[in-house]
Design a protein around this motif. Structure first.
Motif, mmCIF file in Angstrom:
data_model
loop_
_atom_site.group_PDB
_atom_site.id
_atom_site.type_symbol
_atom_site.label_atom_id
_atom_site.label_comp_id
_atom_site.label_asym_id
_atom_site.label_seq_id
_atom_site.Cartn_x
_atom_site.Cartn_y
_atom_site.Cartn_z
ATOM 1 N N ILE A 190 -1.229 -23.303 -21.462
ATOM 2 C CA ILE A 190 -1.379 -24.241 -20.349
ATOM 3 C C ILE A 190 -0.037 -24.848 -19.968
ATOM 4 O O ILE A 190 0.330 -24.905 -18.797
ATOM 5 C CB ILE A 190 -2.376 -25.355 -20.719
ATOM 6 C CG1 ILE A 190 -3.794 -24.774 -20.800
ATOM 7 C CG2 ILE A 190 -2.332 -26.487 -19.691
ATOM 8 C CD1 ILE A 190 -4.824 -25.780 -21.251
ATOM 9 N N ALA A 191 0.695 -25.318 -20.967
ATOM 10 C CA ALA A 191 1.992 -25.960 -20.729
ATOM 11 C C ALA A 191 3.072 -25.088 -21.358
ATOM 12 O O ALA A 191 3.208 -25.068 -22.582
ATOM 13 C CB ALA A 191 2.013 -27.362 -21.321
ATOM 14 N N GLY A 192 3.816 -24.353 -20.556
ATOM 15 C CA GLY A 192 4.794 -23.427 -21.088
ATOM 16 C C GLY A 192 6.195 -23.668 -20.565
ATOM 17 O O GLY A 192 6.378 -24.168 -19.455
ATOM 18 N N ASP A 193 7.173 -23.300 -21.371
ATOM 19 C CA ASP A 193 8.578 -23.343 -20.977
ATOM 20 C C ASP A 193 9.167 -21.953 -21.133
ATOM 21 O O ASP A 193 8.952 -21.293 -22.155
ATOM 22 C CB ASP A 193 9.371 -24.324 -21.843
ATOM 23 C CG ASP A 193 9.261 -25.757 -21.354
ATOM 24 O OD1 ASP A 193 9.635 -26.012 -20.195
ATOM 25 O OD2 ASP A 193 8.790 -26.608 -22.127
ATOM 26 N N VAL A 194 9.919 -21.520 -20.124
ATOM 27 C CA VAL A 194 10.686 -20.290 -20.213
ATOM 28 C C VAL A 194 12.154 -20.684 -20.154
ATOM 29 O O VAL A 194 12.579 -21.406 -19.243
ATOM 30 C CB VAL A 194 10.348 -19.321 -19.062
ATOM 31 C CG1 VAL A 194 11.212 -18.065 -19.147
ATOM 32 C CG2 VAL A 194 8.870 -18.950 -19.106
ATOM 33 N N VAL A 195 12.927 -20.234 -21.139
ATOM 34 C CA VAL A 195 14.355 -20.554 -21.201
ATOM 35 C C VAL A 195 15.133 -19.254 -21.046
ATOM 36 O O VAL A 195 15.067 -18.373 -21.908
ATOM 37 C CB VAL A 195 14.723 -21.250 -22.528
ATOM 38 C CG1 VAL A 195 16.222 -21.554 -22.554
ATOM 39 C CG2 VAL A 195 13.917 -22.532 -22.698
ATOM 40 N N LEU A 196 15.858 -19.143 -19.945
ATOM 41 C CA LEU A 196 16.660 -17.960 -19.659
ATOM 42 C C LEU A 196 18.101 -18.211 -20.106
ATOM 43 O O LEU A 196 18.760 -19.135 -19.618
ATOM 44 C CB LEU A 196 16.611 -17.642 -18.161
ATOM 45 C CG LEU A 196 17.471 -16.478 -17.670
ATOM 46 C CD1 LEU A 196 17.033 -15.172 -18.316
ATOM 47 C CD2 LEU A 196 17.401 -16.379 -16.143
ATOM 48 N N ILE A 197 18.598 -17.375 -21.020
ATOM 49 C CA ILE A 197 19.968 -17.489 -21.515
ATOM 50 C C ILE A 197 20.751 -16.312 -20.952
ATOM 51 O O ILE A 197 20.536 -15.156 -21.360
ATOM 52 C CB ILE A 197 20.003 -17.489 -23.051
ATOM 53 C CG1 ILE A 197 19.118 -18.629 -23.593
ATOM 54 C CG2 ILE A 197 21.425 -17.641 -23.560
ATOM 55 C CD1 ILE A 197 18.984 -18.633 -25.095
ATOM 56 N N THR A 198 21.655 -16.570 -20.017
ATOM 57 C CA THR A 198 22.303 -15.488 -19.282
ATOM 58 C C THR A 198 23.616 -15.957 -18.682
ATOM 59 O O THR A 198 23.888 -17.161 -18.594
ATOM 60 C CB THR A 198 21.374 -14.986 -18.156
ATOM 61 O OG1 THR A 198 22.009 -13.941 -17.430
ATOM 62 C CG2 THR A 198 21.049 -16.109 -17.191
ATOM 63 N N ASP A 199 24.406 -14.973 -18.228
ATOM 64 C CA ASP A 199 25.636 -15.292 -17.503
ATOM 65 C C ASP A 199 25.421 -15.259 -15.993
ATOM 66 O O ASP A 199 26.369 -15.405 -15.221
ATOM 67 C CB ASP A 199 26.759 -14.325 -17.896
ATOM 68 C CG ASP A 199 26.437 -12.879 -17.533
ATOM 69 O OD1 ASP A 199 25.297 -12.608 -17.100
ATOM 70 O OD2 ASP A 199 27.328 -12.016 -17.679
ATOM 71 N N GLY A 200 24.181 -15.065 -15.576
ATOM 72 C CA GLY A 200 23.857 -15.085 -14.154
ATOM 73 C C GLY A 200 23.922 -13.741 -13.468
ATOM 74 O O GLY A 200 23.582 -13.629 -12.284
ATOM 75 N N ASP A 201 24.312 -12.702 -14.178
ATOM 76 C CA ASP A 201 24.427 -11.376 -13.560
ATOM 77 C C ASP A 201 23.043 -10.811 -13.241
ATOM 78 O O ASP A 201 22.114 -10.944 -14.033
ATOM 79 C CB ASP A 201 25.173 -10.424 -14.494
ATOM 80 C CG ASP A 201 25.303 -9.028 -13.907
ATOM 81 O OD1 ASP A 201 25.440 -8.913 -12.671
ATOM 82 O OD2 ASP A 201 25.260 -8.053 -14.693
ATOM 83 N N GLY A 202 22.916 -10.174 -12.081
ATOM 84 C CA GLY A 202 21.687 -9.495 -11.706
ATOM 85 C C GLY A 202 20.629 -10.364 -11.073
ATOM 86 O O GLY A 202 19.549 -9.871 -10.712
ATOM 87 N N ILE A 203 20.885 -11.649 -10.930
ATOM 88 C CA ILE A 203 19.883 -12.537 -10.339
ATOM 89 C C ILE A 203 19.819 -12.307 -8.835
ATOM 90 O O ILE A 203 20.823 -12.448 -8.133
ATOM 91 C CB ILE A 203 20.202 -14.009 -10.644
ATOM 92 C CG1 ILE A 203 20.094 -14.260 -12.144
ATOM 93 C CG2 ILE A 203 19.270 -14.940 -9.876
ATOM 94 C CD1 ILE A 203 20.476 -15.664 -12.565
ATOM 95 N N GLY A 204 18.628 -11.950 -8.349
ATOM 96 C CA GLY A 204 18.442 -11.678 -6.931
ATOM 97 C C GLY A 204 17.071 -12.137 -6.476
ATOM 98 O O GLY A 204 16.440 -13.000 -7.098
ATOM 99 N N GLU A 205 16.591 -11.524 -5.385
ATOM 100 C CA GLU A 205 15.312 -11.943 -4.818
ATOM 101 C C GLU A 205 14.154 -11.687 -5.780
ATOM 102 O O GLU A 205 13.216 -12.484 -5.852
ATOM 103 C CB GLU A 205 15.074 -11.222 -3.498
ATOM 104 C CG GLU A 205 16.043 -11.628 -2.384
ATOM 105 C CD GLU A 205 15.714 -10.937 -1.068
ATOM 106 O OE1 GLU A 205 14.697 -10.205 -1.028
ATOM 107 O OE2 GLU A 205 16.453 -11.138 -0.103
ATOM 108 N N ALA A 206 14.204 -10.573 -6.508
ATOM 109 C CA ALA A 206 13.116 -10.269 -7.435
ATOM 110 C C ALA A 206 13.020 -11.334 -8.531
ATOM 111 O O ALA A 206 11.919 -11.767 -8.898
ATOM 112 C CB ALA A 206 13.329 -8.891 -8.056
#
Length: 309
Positions: A190-206
């Protein structure tokens, strides 16, 4: 937990009604004479004669004050004052965290890959007794650790992750986010957290669409930025903090550098009760006392119906 930390207001927007009630009460008290507007409507001599003959009964200013107190108590009740239930920890299975770790070449060659793994471990520790899952991605995404509360096994697996863990070359964060979303859905979180650890490469519309889908479920996507600490080889994408910030804005979370992760770790480490309230399930975590304030408001309200002798 202190008493103050265990207290919450579930509907704080009703606090805006309190100054409005106070202004209306002051206005009524200022403009109302003991006889209301009859003093201005009746000839002064006639009014004086009627008063001498006992035909005039003065009004009661106290009624305005009583009405204001009643309205104020009702407004306070509507704010939803509540105290955290002592058995809130029983709902920890409804609250989980998924760590999405970028193991693509740009992170591996950037010199901070070890720091990225350590911050993933810190995020897992911040989640306390709640379930944590780990997704790794590069050209594709894989569930490295299914939801678990075993921190020792989680730490051992994170330590073993390296640049060769994902054989698929490239960087597709949208696949990691999609897998994180499916993991939370299958667990019935019900209550979730997603933590993305990245350098930002590949982030786009998808990736942006996946972030919006995560937020639409009532969860939150936060991001930890991995900078390059050494010169990257030719052809390797450069870190992109701006793209990560935009993605996190869509996901409704917070962003921070791995060197100063307090904002993200604080969000992940919030109590289960706070997460359930954010997801609209505050009734599971808090016992509301507003109903008792409604009953209390009945006492001054009864004075409004008191008949004069």
């Amino acid at each position: 937990m202190s008493d103050l930390a265990a207290f919450a207001i579930l509907r704080p927007w009703w606090l805006a009604a309190l100054p409005v009630i106070a202004l209306l009460a002051l206005r009524a008290a200022w403009r109302s004479a003991p006889l209301g507007d009859w003093v201005r409507a009746v000839d002064p001599a006639l009014m004086a004669l009627m008063a001498r003959r006992g035909g005039v009964l003065g009004g009661r200013r106290q009624a305005n004050l009583v009405a204001a107190i009643t309205a104020g108590l009702i407004a306070l009740a509507l704010t939803g004052p509540a105290f955290e239930r002592p058995d809130t920890t029983a709902f920890r299975n409804l609250d989980a965290t998924v760590i999405v770790l970028d193991v693509s070449r740009s992170v591996a060659d950037g010199g901070a890959f070890k720091d990225a793994r350590q911050i993933a471990q810190a995020a897992a520790e911040a989640a306390g007794t709640r379930s944590v899952a780990v997704v790794v991605y590069a050209g594709d995404a894989y569930l490295a650790i299914p939801p678990t509360t075993d921190r020792d096994a989680l730490g051992a697996t994170l330590f073993a992750i390296d640049a060769d863990t994902v054989p698929d070359r490239g960087s597709h964060p949208e696949r990691g986010l999609a897998l994180a979303r499916r993991t939370l859905e299958e667990a019935g979180v019900i209550a979730g957290d997603v933590v993305l650890i990245t350098d930002g490469d590949g982030i786009g519309e998808a990736a942006t669409r996946e972030a919006a889908a995560i937020r639409a479920k009532g969860w939150a996507l936060s991001g930890l930025f991995v900078p390059a600490t050494q010169r990257l080889p030719e052809g390797v994408p450069r870190p992109d903090r701006a793209s990560l910030d935009r993605l996190v804005g869509t996901g409704g979370g917070v962003a921070a550098d791995i060197g100063a992760p307090e904002a993200v770790l604080g969000r992940v480490g919030a109590s289960t009760a706070q997460h359930l309230v954010a997801g609209g399930y505050g009734v599971l975590a808090f016992a509301e006392v507003g109903r008792w304030l409604i009953l209390l408001a009945l006492l001054p309200a009864l004075l409004l119906f008191r008949r004069s002798a």
